[in-house]
Enzyme design. Structure first.
Site, mmCIF file in Angstrom:
data_model
loop_
_atom_site.group_PDB
_atom_site.id
_atom_site.type_symbol
_atom_site.label_atom_id
_atom_site.label_comp_id
_atom_site.label_asym_id
_atom_site.label_seq_id
_atom_site.Cartn_x
_atom_site.Cartn_y
_atom_site.Cartn_z
ATOM 1 N N LYS A 44 0.836 -1.208 0.000
ATOM 2 C CA LYS A 44 0.000 0.000 0.000
ATOM 3 C C LYS A 44 0.881 1.273 0.000
ATOM 4 O O LYS A 44 2.098 1.180 0.028
ATOM 5 C CB LYS A 44 -0.956 -0.041 1.197
HETATM 6 C C1 LIG Z 1 -5.076 -4.595 1.722
HETATM 7 C C2 LIG Z 1 -6.565 -4.612 1.765
HETATM 8 C C3 LIG Z 1 -7.307 -4.861 2.934
HETATM 9 C C4 LIG Z 1 -6.731 -5.416 4.186
HETATM 10 O O1 LIG Z 1 -5.680 -4.814 4.686
HETATM 11 P P1 LIG Z 1 -4.612 -5.589 5.619
HETATM 12 O O2 LIG Z 1 -3.864 -4.436 6.176
HETATM 13 O O3 LIG Z 1 -3.796 -6.463 4.731
HETATM 14 O O4 LIG Z 1 -5.363 -6.342 6.658
HETATM 15 C C5 LIG Z 1 -8.673 -4.704 2.886
HETATM 16 N N1 LIG Z 1 -9.308 -4.359 1.764
HETATM 17 C C6 LIG Z 1 -8.644 -4.158 0.619
HETATM 18 C C7 LIG Z 1 -9.414 -3.782 -0.596
HETATM 19 C C8 LIG Z 1 -7.256 -4.295 0.581
HETATM 20 O O5 LIG Z 1 -6.603 -4.127 -0.584
#
Ligand SMILES: *Cc1c(COP(=O)(O)O)cnc(C)c1O
Length: 404
Positions: free
Chosen positions: A197
């Site tokens: 991210k």
């Molecule tokens: C990455 C992601 C999550 C979850 O995040 P984590 O930090 O990995 O638990 C939830 N929704 C979407 C669309 C994501 O891409």
């Protein structure tokens, strides 16, 4: 010059080393800040947590930001804070990471899928409004790929029926919708700090909100349902605490928060870099027949978490999976976002076979390929992506006379 022969067929690959679809970038400053915390008195729930929360709240323009140990925990916290429980329904997109819908199941409620719009692959407000029953308590749109969902439409629907809009903005830190930053618009907005991210803390998440009641519930939820934290008690010389709701331990550490805080200083630059790469891809790939590039609406400035292209089965010979394999062989770490949630074995087992129920999401998932997209990508790497896509598509486009 690389030869025209596909690497899949024994030709020379465009790249020897696989270029991942996403990847973090850490600086020496990031590492030094983390080391400082390791030498300090607070490893968790200390000053860095509060500083990081403030930095995110400032950046998005929200009154409150509450950190969590992951994006998934943050989603769960938001669903809990919205007062969602057994018998309730939450309308969401099937074209997402499974955590989006799972967090509704954690609370004993039911995720109700609505189909996506064909251009952005975001939740379609018309289909949402058709699927709203008296049991619906929240709408949970996902900003797919970093392109903001139709937030004003969802807020209007929510206003009418007294629902909460929880936005899964795991892809969209830094995006703008109608001139406003994602994170300041929905009742609650959820971010993730997973390494792929825009900002990473290893694992981590955040919910932003302008509502003080939501913020208080979020803080309780991440700390066992206790209304104060250990640092506040120490500061005020108090020992007494009460648990008044059932919560979890979803706290983010000071170690992780220091990393996030340090990364925040480069967020604007990093989002800008992703935009530049997206423009470069769009300029170089637009002429390829059978390849549909991500659409940007005029009222949106995406944060470009992903660069998802679609291969048109009417123009392209062969299957998406063949093209996918050919791109991998050329050295691109392409990916598919996503398998629609209702098609996962767990959801099939629990809710029955519902294949075909959300046709736009399902068709997209058969056509999608995510090209590499991350802020640390060099110009040369971006050129490799373009070269590999051109090379592979030449082999698969039905009319070999077209040149691109
Ligand atoms: C990455 C992601 C999550 C979850 O995040 P984590 O930090 O990995 O638990 C939830 N929704 C979407 C669309 C994501 O891409």
């Amino acid at each position: 010059m690389t030869s025209d022969r596909l690497a899949l067929d024994g030709g020379e690959p465009v790249r020897r080393e696989l270029l991942p679809y996403g990847r973090q970038a850490l600086t020496d400053d990031d590492i030094a800040t983390v080391v400082q915390v390791l030498r300090s008195d607070w490893l968790t729930t200390g000053p860095k947590v509060a500083e990081f929360e403030e930095a995110i709240a400032d950046f998005v323009g929200a009154a409150h930001a509450v950190s969590f140990s992951s994006g998934t925990a943050a989603l769960h916290g938001a669903v809990l804070a919205a007062g969602i429980g057994p018998g309730d329904e939450v309308i969401t997109s099937p074209l997402t990471f499974c955590a989006t819908a799972n967090c509704v199941l954690y609370q004993g409620a039911t995720p109700v899928f609505a189909d996506v719009s064909d251009d952005t692959l975001n939740l379609d407000p018309d289909d949402v409004s058709r699927r709203l029953s008296p049991r619906a308590k929240a709408i949970l749109p996902v900003d797919y790929g970093g392109h903001p969902a139709d937030l004003d439409e969802f807020l209007a629907l929510a206003d009418r029926d007294g629902l909460t809009v929880i936005e899964d903005a795991a892809h969209a830190l830094g995006a703008r919708y109608r001139g406003r930053r994602v994170g300041s618009i929905s009742h609650m907005t959820v971010f993730s700090f997973h390494p792929v991210k825009h900002v990473t803390t290893g694992e981590g998440g955040m919910v932003t909100t302008n509502d003080a009641t939501h913020a208080r519930r979020l803080r309780m939820c991440r700390n066992h349902g206790i209304d104060s934290d250990a640092r506040a008690r120490q500061a005020s010389g108090q020992w007494y605490y009460e648990m008044t709701a059932l919560g979890c331990n979803y706290r983010l550490t000071d170690i992780a928060s220091a990393l996030g805080l340090s990364q925040m200083s480069r967020l604007d630059t990093n989002v800008e870099r992703r935009r530049t790469i997206a423009r470069q891809y769009a300029g170089s790939l637009a002429a390829i027949p059978g390849l549909r590039l991500p659409h940007t609406r005029s009222d949106a400035e995406p944060a470009w978490h992903l660069y998802p292209v679609r291969v048109d089965p009417h123009i392209v010979r062969g299957e998406r999976d063949e093209i996918f394999r050919a791109l991998r062989a050329e050295g691109l770490g392409v990916n598919v976002h996503y398998i629609p949630v209702h098609l996962h074995p767990y959801y099939r087992q629990r809710f029955g076979d519902r294949s075909g129920w959300w046709p736009i999401a399902e068709q997209a998932s058969r056509e999608l390929i995510s090209l590499p997209m991350f802020h640390a990508m060099s110009d040369g790497e971006a050129q490799d992506v373009v070269a590999a896509v051109r090379k592979v598509m030449r082999h698969f486009v039905a009319d070999p006379r077209t040149s691109f």
